[in-house]
Design a protein around this motif. Structure first.
Motif, mmCIF file in Angstrom:
data_model
loop_
_atom_site.group_PDB
_atom_site.id
_atom_site.type_symbol
_atom_site.label_atom_id
_atom_site.label_comp_id
_atom_site.label_asym_id
_atom_site.label_seq_id
_atom_site.Cartn_x
_atom_site.Cartn_y
_atom_site.Cartn_z
ATOM 1 N N LYS A 115 0.793 -1.227 0.000
ATOM 2 C CA LYS A 115 0.000 0.000 0.000
ATOM 3 C C LYS A 115 0.834 1.290 0.000
ATOM 4 C CE LYS A 115 -4.431 -0.935 -0.370
ATOM 5 N NZ LYS A 115 -4.459 -1.740 -1.576
ATOM 6 N N HIS A 116 2.129 1.152 -0.213
ATOM 7 C CA HIS A 116 2.979 2.305 -0.540
ATOM 8 C C HIS A 116 3.084 3.363 0.564
ATOM 9 C CE1 HIS A 116 2.628 0.558 -4.499
ATOM 10 N NE2 HIS A 116 3.155 1.569 -5.146
ATOM 11 N N GLU A 117 2.853 2.979 1.815
ATOM 12 C CA GLU A 117 2.945 4.024 2.861
ATOM 13 C C GLU A 117 4.375 4.547 2.992
ATOM 14 O OE1 GLU A 117 0.636 0.974 4.838
ATOM 15 O OE2 GLU A 117 0.019 2.528 6.254
ATOM 16 N N GLY A 125 6.588 -2.706 0.087
ATOM 17 C CA GLY A 125 6.347 -3.324 -1.216
ATOM 18 C C GLY A 125 6.934 -2.528 -2.367
ATOM 19 N N HIS A 126 7.014 -1.219 -2.200
ATOM 20 C CA HIS A 126 7.663 -0.378 -3.213
ATOM 21 C C HIS A 126 8.793 0.375 -2.534
ATOM 22 C CE1 HIS A 126 8.544 2.252 -6.490
ATOM 23 N NE2 HIS A 126 7.421 2.020 -7.159
ATOM 24 N N GLU A 127 9.999 0.048 -2.928
ATOM 25 C CA GLU A 127 11.159 0.716 -2.362
ATOM 26 C C GLU A 127 11.154 2.204 -2.683
ATOM 27 O OE1 GLU A 127 11.012 -1.921 -4.239
ATOM 28 O OE2 GLU A 127 12.444 -3.478 -3.662
ATOM 29 N N GLY A 155 11.188 -8.754 -11.398
ATOM 30 C CA GLY A 155 9.950 -8.067 -11.027
ATOM 31 C C GLY A 155 9.872 -6.651 -11.548
ATOM 32 N N HIS A 156 9.339 -5.808 -10.698
ATOM 33 C CA HIS A 156 8.999 -4.438 -11.057
ATOM 34 C C HIS A 156 10.273 -3.606 -11.248
ATOM 35 C CE1 HIS A 156 7.308 -0.379 -10.373
ATOM 36 N NE2 HIS A 156 6.173 -0.910 -10.785
ATOM 37 N N ALA A 157 10.337 -2.925 -12.398
ATOM 38 C CA ALA A 157 11.593 -2.254 -12.760
ATOM 39 C C ALA A 157 11.901 -1.047 -11.872
ATOM 40 C CB ALA A 157 11.525 -1.825 -14.227
ATOM 41 N N VAL A 158 10.908 -0.197 -11.635
ATOM 42 C CA VAL A 158 11.181 1.018 -10.860
ATOM 43 C C VAL A 158 11.535 0.642 -9.420
ATOM 44 C CG1 VAL A 158 10.269 3.244 -10.121
ATOM 45 C CG2 VAL A 158 9.534 2.270 -12.301
ATOM 46 N N ARG A 159 10.801 -0.335 -8.882
ATOM 47 C CA ARG A 159 11.103 -0.771 -7.509
ATOM 48 C C ARG A 159 12.545 -1.243 -7.423
ATOM 49 N NH1 ARG A 159 5.262 -2.694 -5.287
ATOM 50 N NH2 ARG A 159 4.100 -1.913 -7.054
ATOM 51 N N ASN A 188 3.963 -6.923 -15.396
ATOM 52 C CA ASN A 188 4.497 -6.650 -14.055
ATOM 53 C C ASN A 188 5.211 -5.309 -14.015
ATOM 54 O OD1 ASN A 188 6.664 -7.285 -15.635
ATOM 55 N ND2 ASN A 188 7.601 -8.738 -14.223
ATOM 56 N N GLU A 189 5.006 -4.479 -15.028
ATOM 57 C CA GLU A 189 5.747 -3.231 -15.195
ATOM 58 C C GLU A 189 7.239 -3.498 -15.016
ATOM 59 O OE1 GLU A 189 3.158 0.456 -14.184
ATOM 60 O OE2 GLU A 189 3.523 -0.576 -12.304
ATOM 61 N N GLY A 190 7.659 -4.624 -15.561
ATOM 62 C CA GLY A 190 9.039 -4.980 -15.250
ATOM 63 C C GLY A 190 9.662 -6.024 -16.140
ATOM 64 N N CYS A 240 9.433 -0.125 -20.627
ATOM 65 C CA CYS A 240 10.407 0.983 -20.479
ATOM 66 C C CYS A 240 9.767 2.211 -19.846
ATOM 67 C CB CYS A 240 10.998 1.367 -21.826
ATOM 68 S SG CYS A 240 12.169 0.190 -22.469
ATOM 69 N N GLU A 241 9.211 2.026 -18.676
ATOM 70 C CA GLU A 241 8.570 3.157 -18.000
ATOM 71 C C GLU A 241 9.560 4.312 -17.835
ATOM 72 O OE1 GLU A 241 6.584 2.064 -14.345
ATOM 73 O OE2 GLU A 241 6.627 4.151 -13.649
ATOM 74 N N THR A 242 9.071 5.523 -18.022
ATOM 75 C CA THR A 242 9.943 6.698 -17.872
ATOM 76 C C THR A 242 10.630 6.684 -16.501
ATOM 77 O OG1 THR A 242 8.563 7.974 -19.366
ATOM 78 C CG2 THR A 242 9.967 9.227 -17.878
ATOM 79 N N PHE A 257 5.164 10.743 -21.640
ATOM 80 C CA PHE A 257 5.079 9.307 -21.896
ATOM 81 C C PHE A 257 5.271 8.570 -20.581
ATOM 82 C CE2 PHE A 257 6.586 9.081 -26.583
ATOM 83 C CZ PHE A 257 5.317 8.751 -27.020
ATOM 84 N N TYR A 258 4.459 7.587 -20.365
ATOM 85 C CA TYR A 258 4.645 6.663 -19.237
ATOM 86 C C TYR A 258 5.424 5.462 -19.761
ATOM 87 C CZ TYR A 258 2.927 3.972 -15.130
ATOM 88 O OH TYR A 258 2.804 3.237 -13.985
ATOM 89 N N VAL A 259 4.927 4.904 -20.877
ATOM 90 C CA VAL A 259 5.528 3.728 -21.503
ATOM 91 C C VAL A 259 6.327 4.196 -22.725
ATOM 92 C CG1 VAL A 259 4.928 1.611 -22.762
ATOM 93 C CG2 VAL A 259 3.657 2.250 -20.687
ATOM 94 N N GLY A 284 -3.749 8.706 -14.843
ATOM 95 C CA GLY A 284 -4.393 8.321 -13.579
ATOM 96 C C GLY A 284 -3.310 7.974 -12.570
ATOM 97 N N CYS A 285 -2.382 7.139 -12.997
ATOM 98 C CA CYS A 285 -1.190 6.850 -12.203
ATOM 99 C C CYS A 285 -0.102 7.763 -12.771
ATOM 100 C CB CYS A 285 -0.799 5.385 -12.356
ATOM 101 S SG CYS A 285 0.820 5.038 -11.650
ATOM 102 N N ALA A 286 0.186 8.846 -12.057
ATOM 103 C CA ALA A 286 0.996 9.932 -12.645
ATOM 104 C C ALA A 286 2.433 9.948 -12.124
ATOM 105 C CB ALA A 286 0.320 11.263 -12.377
HETATM 106 O O1 FUB Z 1 3.562 2.162 -7.721
HETATM 107 C C1 FUB Z 1 4.077 3.465 -7.801
HETATM 108 C C2 FUB Z 1 4.514 3.745 -9.212
HETATM 109 O O2 FUB Z 1 3.386 3.639 -10.064
HETATM 110 C C3 FUB Z 1 5.490 2.745 -9.782
HETATM 111 O O3 FUB Z 1 6.832 3.073 -9.554
HETATM 112 C C4 FUB Z 1 5.141 2.745 -11.214
HETATM 113 O O4 FUB Z 1 5.645 1.639 -11.899
HETATM 114 C C5 FUB Z 1 3.642 2.824 -11.182
HETATM 115 O O5 FUB Z 1 3.085 1.573 -10.955
#
Ligand code: FUB
Ligand code: ZN
Length: 623
Positions: free
Chosen positions: A152-154, A202-204, A267-271, A319-321, A335-337, A383-385, A401-403
């Motif tokens: 939940k990204h707290e 869950g998200h570093e 897994g998730h690239a940005v994380r 998996n965005e990854g 290739c998320e920005t 661009f997101y992707v 929406g997810c900015a």
């Molecule tokens: O979950 C937070 C951010 O939103 C991630 O870093 C992106 O990949 C998008 O899911």
């Protein structure tokens, strides 16, 4: 003027050599010069920075205040009533935009912008709970559910708030947000830690942010907390809590093995990027060789098996990854920005650690291609992707929406000056070529540095040094791996300077007015991919200097799908009229191949005109 080279080379591992010392001694080979101390005056970057201030910042502020409920969430949380709108981690976009505003203030004071920051900060502070917790989603949907779900990204939001707080404190000296961040950090440490609960975010993001908080407060407990959080991973603690969604396997969260055992990006690239940044930041102070060895293995795995030519990572939207090694589809590349920006942030840290130019090469690749593509030349669409091929239906949007990506660009661009210079005791490191001025300390003495260049369109760089008294020191210039031929002169005299670890070192007793000129030969290169990348077999990409090029249908309307490069293609350069490109100087490449002319433009500049197809990897005509 034509070279073919293999892009994904197998690179050998380089283990870092961090010498011992006190526990919190900084182990970096070079200390970066903050963007706040670098004045950029550059044909390529100055228009971008002006557009950022005049267009991108207002766009982000408008989205946050008027077009979406992001600021209203803080107002409602402060009142303790009303709805939460948007996604549960939307607070992070507001913090990232504020970080960008703070960086902008560091470049140039602006009372109106500063007042806007103060207005937002008052809202954040008002939404903070008496125990230090701050998250508008849980405040408005039920505080009893907080700290129950790793996803939940707290802590992710807390981390971005902390980064913004540090940035704003540095920009203005005002402590209000920094104190909010400190109270929140102390709250987290009262709940989690060696004496408290286990927790895997869950998200570093919190890890690198806690190191920043340590740096600004000198409170070692924050560095220790960052290290503790890293060590939580890979022990099954991610499932700790009552209401865990476990739709994703541990690899998605980088929670499959302890961080010191990591050797593959998963897994998730940005994380992943934020995790590696946090690992590098902690290791920079602790000298933890197991962490640095893991980072070295990870770098090899990312760069040699999972990175696109644009410096982007993350093959799949699923998996965005990350998927499989050498699986690098072009049309469906994610290739998320944010992941490209993450690559810049991580490689910058690795460069500081090691002084090895190979990290500078990747940093530059991700910066000029994957990250810059994330924003339109006008500065108002994102661009997101970032695929490497399009059927004509992929376009930048005003917001998402997810900015995460727009707000990422918002904070990243004004800090680009961070990547230009570094210093060690007696050396100035020039990591990127960008017209700029700064003053650094070498051997405790001020040295003024002026860089003039037309990079990335040309490989000519002139550095002029200024100082009160002659000083023995080294100037180290990064020679990018794409450059096979260069010359260096000092005060007009040619010097022989071999490349070691990606840099030429010029030791000398420097005097006021001394000049160094570097000429990097920058031919058009045709690039072939590693043959294990099935998608690119029989294809070539075009690159010149750090810039990756692409074909767009608008320039190549006839038979776009059947365009081919040939073995004997001839390339020419053409400077574009910058008035037609929103003030940006651009260079196109014309390829004469098989009786046809193919027009290439920089990949970062695509989708700024008429909609149409695009591709980076071009089939080679079969014999
Ligand atoms: O979950 C937070 C951010 O939103 C991630 O870093 C992106 O990949 C998008 O899911
Ligand atoms: Zn993003």
């Amino acid at each position: 003027m034509r070279k073919v080279h293999l892009f994904l080379l197998g690179l050998s591992l380089t283990l870092f050599s961090c010498s011992g010392g006190q526990e919190t001694q900084n182990m970096k080979m070079m200390t970066p010069v903050s963007f706040a101390d670098v004045t950029i005056d550059d044909a390529f970057w100055t228009p971008r920075l002006l557009i950022h201030k005049d267009v991108t910042l207002p766009v982000c502020i408008d989205q946050i205040e008027n077009q979406t409920g992001r600021i209203r969430n803080f107002e409602n949380a402060a009142k303790g009533e009303g709805e939460h709108s948007g996604i549960y981690f939307d607070d992070s976009d507001v913090y990232k935009a504020l970080e960008g505003m703070a960086y902008s203030l560091q470049i140039e004071p602006d009372p109106e912008l500063e007042a806007k920051c103060d207005e937002w900060i008052d809202k954040f502070a008002a939404a903070q709970q008496p125990d230090g917790y701050l998250n508008t989603f849980f405040t408005l949907t039920g505080l009893e559910n907080r700290w129950d779900n790793m996803d939940k990204h707290e802590m992710y939001c807390a981390g971005h708030m902390t980064e913004a707080a540090v940035a704003y404190y540095k920009a203005t000296g005002k402590r209000k947000l920094l104190d909010v961040a400190i109270r929140f950090a102390d709250h987290m440490m009262s709940v989690f830690g060696p004496e408290g609960r286990h927790w895997v975010p869950g998200h570093e993001e919190i890890e690198l942010a806690m190191v920043k908080l340590y740096e600004v407060t000198s409170e070692k407990k924050y560095l220790d907390f960052a290290g503790w959080l890293l060590d939580q991973r890979g022990h099954g603690y991610g499932t700790y809590g009552k209401k865990i969604d476990r739709d994703w396997p541990e690899v998605y969260y980088q929670d499959e093995v302890p961080v010191r055992e990591l050797s593959r990006i998963t897994g998730h690239a940005v994380r992943s990027m934020y995790l590696y940044c946090g690992m590098a930041d902690v290791a920079a102070y602790t000298g933890d060789k197991e962490l640095t060895a893991a980072l070295d293995r990870l770098w090899d795995h990312v760069v040699n098996r999972n990175m696109y030519i644009t410096g982007g990572i993350g093959q799949s939207s699923h998996n965005e990854g990350i998927t499989e090694d050498y699986d690098l589809p072009n049309l469906t590349a994610y290739c998320e920005t944010c992941a490209s920006v993450g690559m810049v942030l991580w490689n910058w840290r690795m460069l500081q650690f090691t002084g090895d130019g190979k990290y500078g090469d990747v940093m530059e690749r991700s910066l000029y291609n994957g990250a810059l593509a994330g924003i339109s030349l006008k500065g108002d669409r994102f661009f997101y992707v970032n695929p490497l091929e399009s059927e004509g239906n992929h376009h930048r949007q005003a917001w998402y929406g997810c900015a995460c990506c727009p707000s990422q660009i918002c904070r990243f661009l004004p800090s680009v000056g961070n990547y230009v210079y570094g210093t060690s005791e007696d050396a100035l490191w020039v990591n990127l070529y960008m017209g700029s001025e700064t003053t650094v300390k070498l051997r405790g003495k001020d040295v003024r540095v002026k860089q003039e260049t037309t990079y990335p369109w040309d490989g000519y760089v002139k550095m002029t040094l200024g100082m009160d008294k002659p000083l023995k020191a080294e100037v180290r210039l990064r020679i990018p791996a794409w450059c096979k031929d260069y010359t260096v002169t000092v005060n007009g005299e040619a010097v022989t300077a071999p490349v070691r670890n990606g840099y030429v070192a010029l030791p000398k007793k420097w005097a006021d007015g001394d000049q160094v000129e570097l000429v990097l030969s920058m031919p058009v290169e045709e690039v072939t991919a590693d043959p294990r990348v099935k998608e690119d077999v029989g294809k070539r990409a075009v690159q010149r200097g750090p810039i990756v090029y692409c074909l767009e249908e608008v320039d190549n309307p006839e038979g776009f799908d059947s365009l081919r490069l040939t073995e004997d293609a001839q390339f020419g350069l053409n400077e574009l009229n910058k008035r037609q490109w929103w003030g940006h100087p651009l260079m196109e490449i014309k390829a004469h191949a098989g009786g046809k002319t193919l027009t290439f433009i920089p990949y970062f500049a695509w989708d700024n005109r008429e909609a149409g197809k695009m591709k980076v990897w071009i089939p080679l005509e079969e014999k």
